[in-house]
Design a protein around this motif. Structure first.
Motif, short mmCIF file in Angstrom:
data_model
loop_
_atom_site.label_atom_id
_atom_site.label_comp_id
_atom_site.label_asym_id
_atom_site.label_seq_id
_atom_site.Cartn_x
_atom_site.Cartn_y
_atom_site.Cartn_z
N SER A 154 32.26 41.62 43.72
CA SER A 154 31.38 40.55 42.64
C SER A 154 31.52 40.97 41.18
O SER A 154 31.23 40.12 40.10
N ARG A 155 31.81 42.45 40.92
CA ARG A 155 31.91 43.02 39.50
C ARG A 155 33.26 42.80 38.90
O ARG A 155 34.07 42.00 39.71
N GLY A 156 33.16 42.94 37.82
CA GLY A 156 34.53 42.86 37.22
C GLY A 156 35.80 43.69 37.66
O GLY A 156 35.29 44.88 38.01
N ALA A 157 37.03 43.28 37.42
CA ALA A 157 38.02 44.29 37.72
C ALA A 157 38.11 45.66 36.85
O ALA A 157 37.89 45.43 35.72
N ASP A 158 38.35 46.43 37.54
CA ASP A 158 38.40 47.94 36.83
C ASP A 158 39.81 48.33 36.52
O ASP A 158 40.66 47.39 36.92
N ALA A 159 40.11 49.44 36.22
CA ALA A 159 41.27 49.84 35.86
C ALA A 159 42.50 49.76 36.91
O ALA A 159 43.33 49.42 36.60
N ALA A 160 41.88 50.21 37.85
CA ALA A 160 42.67 50.26 39.15
C ALA A 160 42.98 48.98 39.41
O ALA A 160 44.48 48.73 39.85
N GLY A 185 42.61 36.89 50.48
CA GLY A 185 41.34 37.54 50.96
C GLY A 185 40.50 37.83 49.65
O GLY A 185 39.98 39.14 49.64
N CYS A 186 40.43 36.86 48.66
CA CYS A 186 39.89 37.10 47.15
C CYS A 186 38.47 37.41 47.41
O CYS A 186 37.95 37.91 46.44
N GLY A 187 37.62 37.08 48.27
CA GLY A 187 36.10 37.31 48.43
C GLY A 187 35.69 36.50 46.94
O GLY A 187 36.17 35.30 46.99
N PRO A 188 34.79 37.15 46.56
CA PRO A 188 34.19 36.23 45.27
C PRO A 188 35.05 36.29 44.14
O PRO A 188 34.70 35.53 43.02
N ALA A 189 36.20 36.57 44.08
CA ALA A 189 37.44 36.46 43.28
C ALA A 189 37.35 37.17 42.12
O ALA A 189 37.86 36.60 40.97
N ARG A 190 36.99 38.26 42.09
CA ARG A 190 37.04 39.30 40.80
C ARG A 190 38.59 39.27 40.03
O ARG A 190 38.70 39.33 39.01
N MET A 191 39.64 39.24 41.09
CA MET A 191 41.20 39.31 40.80
C MET A 191 41.57 38.23 40.30
O MET A 191 42.38 38.08 39.25
N ASP A 211 31.61 28.20 42.37
CA ASP A 211 30.52 27.72 41.31
C ASP A 211 30.55 28.55 40.38
O ASP A 211 30.16 28.26 39.27
N ALA A 212 31.50 29.68 40.39
CA ALA A 212 31.66 30.25 38.68
C ALA A 212 32.81 29.75 38.32
O ALA A 212 33.52 30.20 37.21
N GLY A 213 33.29 28.53 38.74
CA GLY A 213 34.67 27.77 38.14
C GLY A 213 36.07 28.40 38.43
O GLY A 213 36.96 28.19 37.46
N LEU A 214 36.10 28.95 39.32
CA LEU A 214 37.61 29.87 39.67
C LEU A 214 38.31 29.21 40.71
O LEU A 214 37.58 28.56 41.52
#
Length: 243
Positions: free
Chosen positions: A69-75, A90-96, A122-125
């Protein structure tokens, strides 16, 4: 879209995955004894693509669902650097999906988890509920399809999964797979997800694949590995059509 007819990651039973998503809890992946598929090679469980396979009846150190659920990291971001559009399987909460949208890319996430999809919407994604094996919007037009965080395990049949993922990208597109820590890992098995209170999901098929084994699955699906790279402790492979 129709629901996936077979049990899926963390679903059923006491629904520990949905609970953990809502409360940012921790989960363990537990392999059902005696379910490793014929010809599979067990993996080194030290670390890997989000979810490495434990030995029969064993479990992994708990993994933190909040990471998804966090922001995408460098990897994470290394997987979409040159993309023009992104389908996250399989995006889950869709950070990508969020990372792609923030960069002005066309993006869509797909996940079988009603809770994960609801959180993303709900996050508009732009996320849809369903299986990668369902008909998907924009089939044959996506530039990059992602299988991150151990999602090469979806359905317990990596060859079928990469073949399907390849079918949703454009002819010049690619499938990016995050692989297990052990390069030769190649195991399919039945598993459950269990939370910190001992609540277990239904049993579902899963798999783990390292970068060397992924080449074999890719070839069987008419694909080849065009690029392999690592960022920190994570390794990724890009698959493209073999001809």
């Amino acid at each position: 879209m129709t629901a996936d007819p077979q049990p899926t990651f963390g679903s059923g039973g006491a629904e520990p995955y949905a609970r953990a998503l809502r409360r940012e809890g921790r989960l363990q992946l537990v392999r059902s004894p005696g379910t490793a598929r014929q010809g599979s090679r067990s993996v080194d469980t030290g670390r890997g693509a989000g979810l490495d396979a434990p030995a029969d009846g064993a479990d992994l150190d708990a993994f933190d669902v909040a990471r998804w659920s966090r922001g995408a990291d460098a990897a994470d971001l290394s997987t979409i650097l040159d993309a023009s559009s992104v389908l996250d399987i399989g995006c889950g909460p869709a950070r990508m999906v969020r990372a792609a949208v923030d960069r002005g890319l066309g993006a869509l996430g797909v996940d079988v988890s009603v809770t994960a999809v609801a959180m993303a919407v709900d996050a508009g994604l732009p996320v849809v509920a369903g299986s990668v094996f369902d008909a998907l919007p924009g089939e044959g037009t996506w530039d990059v399809a992602l299988l991150l965080d151990g999602n090469i395990g979806i359905g317990g049949d990596p060859t079928a999964l990469v073949a399907r993922a390849s079918s949703v990208v454009a002819p010049t597109g690619s499938v990016v797979v995050e692989t297990a820590a052990d390069p030769a890992a190649d195991v399919a098995y039945d598993a459950q997800v269990v939370d910190e209170q001992g609540r277990a999901s239904a049993t579902f098929p899963w798999a783990e694949v390292g970068r060397e084994a992924l080449g074999r699955h890719a070839a069987a699906a008419g694909l080849r590995v065009s690029q392999t790279w690592s960022v920190g402790r994570r390794t990724f492979c890009r698959l493209v059509r073999a001809s």
